[in-house]
Design an enzyme around this catalytic site. Structure first.
Site, PDB file in Angstrom:
ATOM      1  N   CYS A   1      -2.296  -3.408   3.515  1.00 56.96           N
ATOM      2  CA  CYS A   1      -2.878  -2.525   4.520  1.00 56.96           C
ATOM      3  C   CYS A   1      -4.309  -2.130   4.117  1.00 56.96           C
ATOM      4  CB  CYS A   1      -1.987  -1.302   4.734  1.00 56.96           C
ATOM      5  SG  CYS A   1      -2.356  -0.405   6.252  1.00 56.96           S
TER       6      CYS A   1
ATOM      7  N   HIS B   1       2.984  -3.959   6.098  1.00 61.25           N
ATOM      8  CA  HIS B   1       3.620  -3.383   4.906  1.00 61.25           C
ATOM      9  C   HIS B   1       4.883  -4.181   4.584  1.00 61.25           C
ATOM     10  CE1 HIS B   1       1.268   0.411   4.438  1.00 61.25           C
ATOM     11  NE2 HIS B   1       1.026   0.213   5.725  1.00 61.25           N
TER      12      HIS B   1
ATOM     13  N   GLU C   1       6.655  -4.285   2.018  1.00 61.73           N
ATOM     14  CA  GLU C   1       7.638  -3.565   1.200  1.00 61.73           C
ATOM     15  C   GLU C   1       8.725  -2.904   2.046  1.00 61.73           C
ATOM     16  OE1 GLU C   1       4.179  -0.669   1.935  1.00 61.73           O
ATOM     17  OE2 GLU C   1       4.436  -2.783   1.408  1.00 61.73           O
TER      18      GLU C   1
END
Length: 765
Positions: free
Chosen positions: A413, A550, A552
């Site tokens: 990001c 993102h 994750e």
């Protein structure tokens, strides 16, 4: 599923006492995981008693990470734990806040929904809470499309907090709405250890349960948090004074990792009281004595790998909220998932990005040099997301170091945006390249180079829920057909990942940036937003990847995120072999397809050869894939030294790479190879290297050398010992090796390491 017909959804409510942050989320997730491992469909609800509508505008340093769901909901980080443990996809409605509840009731009152009645906390607020819980208990969260069997409810905060009172009352009433046999209460409390003798005190738990019972809720189970395992007499005492059976008092002491918590609860039969109250034990359609599921076996392997990993990989996280690790909890978990997948122990070092800035050299030289020392010793650098100007120049400095020194790098990001700015400044020659987010005079655009711009459709006056949020598609470009990112996603043309941003790359500079060697290999469906960046292969960087999304947020313990897996592989020196193995698997599948004339057969061949799942849809969630299996074998270490300085910065230390010469690499983190498979692979490896001379055990398999890492400097200390002492030590070592059935180590010299030392070692995978 354990049965074809399903009764009413069962509910498990988890409350907390004594202190906040006691671990309710992990315990609730672990209970849910164990239930799923027994064949139940499980969903989860998190109740947050704050007045905010959602967590989107909260300071990460106060509240922790803002977790983003597929539907764009910005929610509490505990929902991330639920998704990771249960491997489900929740929605924003699974997060109930006081703000949402009161907003809904007040809007209903304005519409006249209450027919002129006086609107009160009881029954109107409590009814709204119960309605929301019950609705989520009937909402499917997995691919089966069927209603959940069990809904786990976590009430945030601590019993006794004034803001929690309406929710406590709602849960009290809810047990009568759904029936007492369909409701189970777990109270998480603290058992502190006081004094030098380490006495475990039960009084806080007694007081907490007393308060909960005074509010109308009698817990069915008490989960006692403590630093160490509880003594039997302590458990008995808690049982007596809280009116809870002994077998319903479980001790949840500190564990090496959160992956051990489900196993700890299972070892105490935590599901027993739950299944008994829900009458599953006596139900003939439920197999009480069914063996552990494959899912639980995989989880045991995961926890075992955490304990047994010997080799380390060092990653530096350069962020602006490093004072609170929960601000990056999904990032940390993604790194852990990837490290476990490649059998590595993660060494994570935190650097406050401001400490890398040039201004700190004068203002605070100690933290400045400490930060650069940590950065220089890293095997990989991660720059995660964030907001605002603070620390941005430190992030750019870290990215410049990673790019120029060939250190594996991942930008997420804001980290990707800073990577584009760094490249524009130092490679493209745009010295004043910046972002509208960090430009204090951004309205005055004349003569400025805003490489990162504000997205035009975003409302600049409203903060909450106005970003580009949720799951969105990313399409690999023509330039990205051979990209590392696409290979990490197993050659897919499009992927789905979750987003949370309001700034984007200014495409006016795209041609210039790509001309200088930074490729935009992924973009959105409209080809307007740049999603993935890489350096041109001609620049020969080992791993330089930036993503606007993102990744994750979709990482799972048994299925790590591809970008994070790529970073860990590159930092461990294994990335190229991993990519080569994936390429071989796909090439083999294509050859079989051309021979058999069947496209579906080719797809099955890829899944078979590389242990990848068969994904019939190109839009399948990108992270939902497995990694091919690798049998374990000894490491063959090589030296990969990088030296040099950058102005007045500390010199770059030696970095140690790792080369695994095993044709069956990469690893399978879902399946633990048997000892016999390991021995056979080791035997084949040693046979190919006669100089290593493996000793053989009576069953014909090679005997594994016990791992030892001894600095050469320690060997020199033998000169201070007598020959008799040295001989005695050798005899004792040999006796111990023979007792354990292990071969004596055959040392090899390894050059490298974090400090550039020479190590004398015998290593096994």
């Amino acid at each position: 599923m354990w049965r074809s017909g399903r009764p009413k959804t069962k509910y498990i409510a988890v409350t907390g006492g004594v202190i906040s942050g006691i671990g309710k989320g992990i315990i609730a997730s672990s209970i849910g995981f164990l239930l799923k491992a027994r064949g139940f469909r499980v969903t989860a609800v998190k109740i947050d008693p704050y007045l905010n509508i959602d967590a989107g505008t909260m300071n990460p340093l106060e509240h922790g990470e803002v977790f983003v769901l597929n539907d764009g909901g910005e929610v509490d980080l505990d929902l991330g734990n639920y998704e990771r443990f249960l491997d489900v996809e929740l929605t924003s409605k699974n997060n109930i806040t006081t703000g949402k509840v009161y907003k809904s009731v007040i809007e209903g009152e304005r519409r006249g929904d209450f027919l002129g009645k006086t609107v009160q906390v009881v029954p109107h607020i409590t009814n709204e809470i119960m309605d929301r819980i019950q609705k989520m208990g009937l909402t499917p969260v997995d691919s089966s499309g069927q209603d959940p069997d069990i809904c786990v409810i976590e009430l945030g905060g601590t019993v006794g907090d004034i803001e929690s009172m309406p929710f406590i009352e709602a849960l009290r009433q809810f047990q009568f709405r759904v029936g007492a046999d369909n409701m189970f209460f777990i109270h998480v409390s603290l058992v502190p250890i006081v004094g030098a003798v380490g006495e475990q005190k039960t009084k806080p738990t007694q007081a907490s349960v007393k308060e909960l019972r005074g509010l109308g809720i009698s817990p069915d189970m008490i989960a006692c948090r403590s630093n160490k395992a509880l003594d039997d007499n302590v458990i008995s005492k808690i049982s007596v004074y809280t009116h809870v059976p002994v077998d319903s008092v479980v001790a949840v002491h500190d564990c090496p990792s959160i992956y051990h918590v489900p196993l700890l609860l299972q070892s105490q039969n935590a599901l027993g009281p739950i299944l008994t109250k829900f009458r599953f034990i006596n139900d003939p359609s439920y197999e009480e004595n069914r063996p552990d599921s494959e899912l639980l076996a995989k989880w045991r392997t995961l926890a075992s790998k955490y304990d047994r990993a010997q080799d380390h990989v060092s990653i530096v996280l350069v962020g602006k909220y490093t004072q609170l690790s929960d601000a990056y909890i999904s990032v940390v978990k993604s790194l852990e998932h990837a490290a476990l997948a490649i059998n590595r122990k993660l060494d994570l070092h935190w650097i406050e990005s401001e400490h890398l800035e040039e201004s700190q050299r004068i203002e605070n030289p100690t933290v400045y040099h400490d930060a650069w020392k940590a950065l220089c010793h890293a095997s990989g650098i991660l720059v995660p997301g964030g907001f605002g100007k603070r620390g941005s120049e430190g992030k750019i400095a870290a990215i410049k170091w990673a790019r120029e020194r060939n250190v594996p790098f991942l930008g997420v990001c804001l980290g990707m945006q800073m990577a584009v700015i760094e490249f524009a400044r130092n490679v493209c020659g745009i010295k004043d390249a910046t972002s509208e987010e960090i430009d204090e005079d951004k309205d005055n655009k004349e003569g400025k180079h805003h490489i990162i711009k504000f997205m035009p459709e975003i409302d600049p006056t409203t903060m909450g829920g106005t970003m580009r949020l949720g799951e969105r598609k990313t399409i690999f470009t023509e330039a990205g057909k051979d990209s590392v990112a696409r290979k990490l996603y197993h050659g897919r043309d499009r992927i789905r990942e979750r987003h949370r941003h309001r700034y984007e790359v200014n495409t006016d500079y795209r041609a210039l940036i790509e001309e200088k060697g930074m490729r935009f290999v992924g973009q959105d469906e409209a080809a307007e937003r740049m999603e993935i960046i890489e350096l041109d292969p001609a620049l020969k960087h080992p791993f330089f990847l930036g993503v606007q999304y993102h990744p994750e947020l979709l990482s799972r313990p048994l299925r790590p995120s591809p970008p994070y897996l790529g970073l860990l592989l590159a930092a461990s020196g294994m990335l190229q072999e991993y990519l080569d193995q994936l390429g071989k698997s796909k090439a083999s599948a294509k050859l079989d397809a051309s021979t058999n004339g069947s496209k579906s057969d080719a797809s099955d061949k890829v899944a078979q050869d590389s242990k990848l799942p068969h994904l019939s849809s190109p839009d399948a969630v990108a992270n939902h894939s497995d990694v091919p299996k690798r049998s374990q074998s000894p490491s063959v270490m090589t030296s990969d030294e990088h030296a040099g300085t950058n102005g007045n910065l500390p010199p770059m230390p030696h970095r140690q790479g790792s080369l695994y010469r095993n044709p069956s690499f990469p690893p399978d983190f879902n399946t633990e190879p048997s000892d016999e498979d390991t021995f056979e692979t080791l035997a084949a490896t040693l046979a190919a290297s006669p100089s290593k001379g493996a000793a053989m055990s009576p069953n014909g398999l090679p005997m594994i050398s016990a791992p030892s890492v001894v600095p050469i400097e320690l060997e020199k200390s033998h000169h201070d010992k007598t020959e008799e002492q040295i001989s005695q030590e050798k005899r004792e070592e040999q006796a111990m090796q023979e007792k354990l059935g292990l071969a004596l180590p055959q040392p090899i010299v390894i050059v490298g390491g974090g400090a550039g030392r020479q190590l004398l070692a015998s290593r096994v995978s």
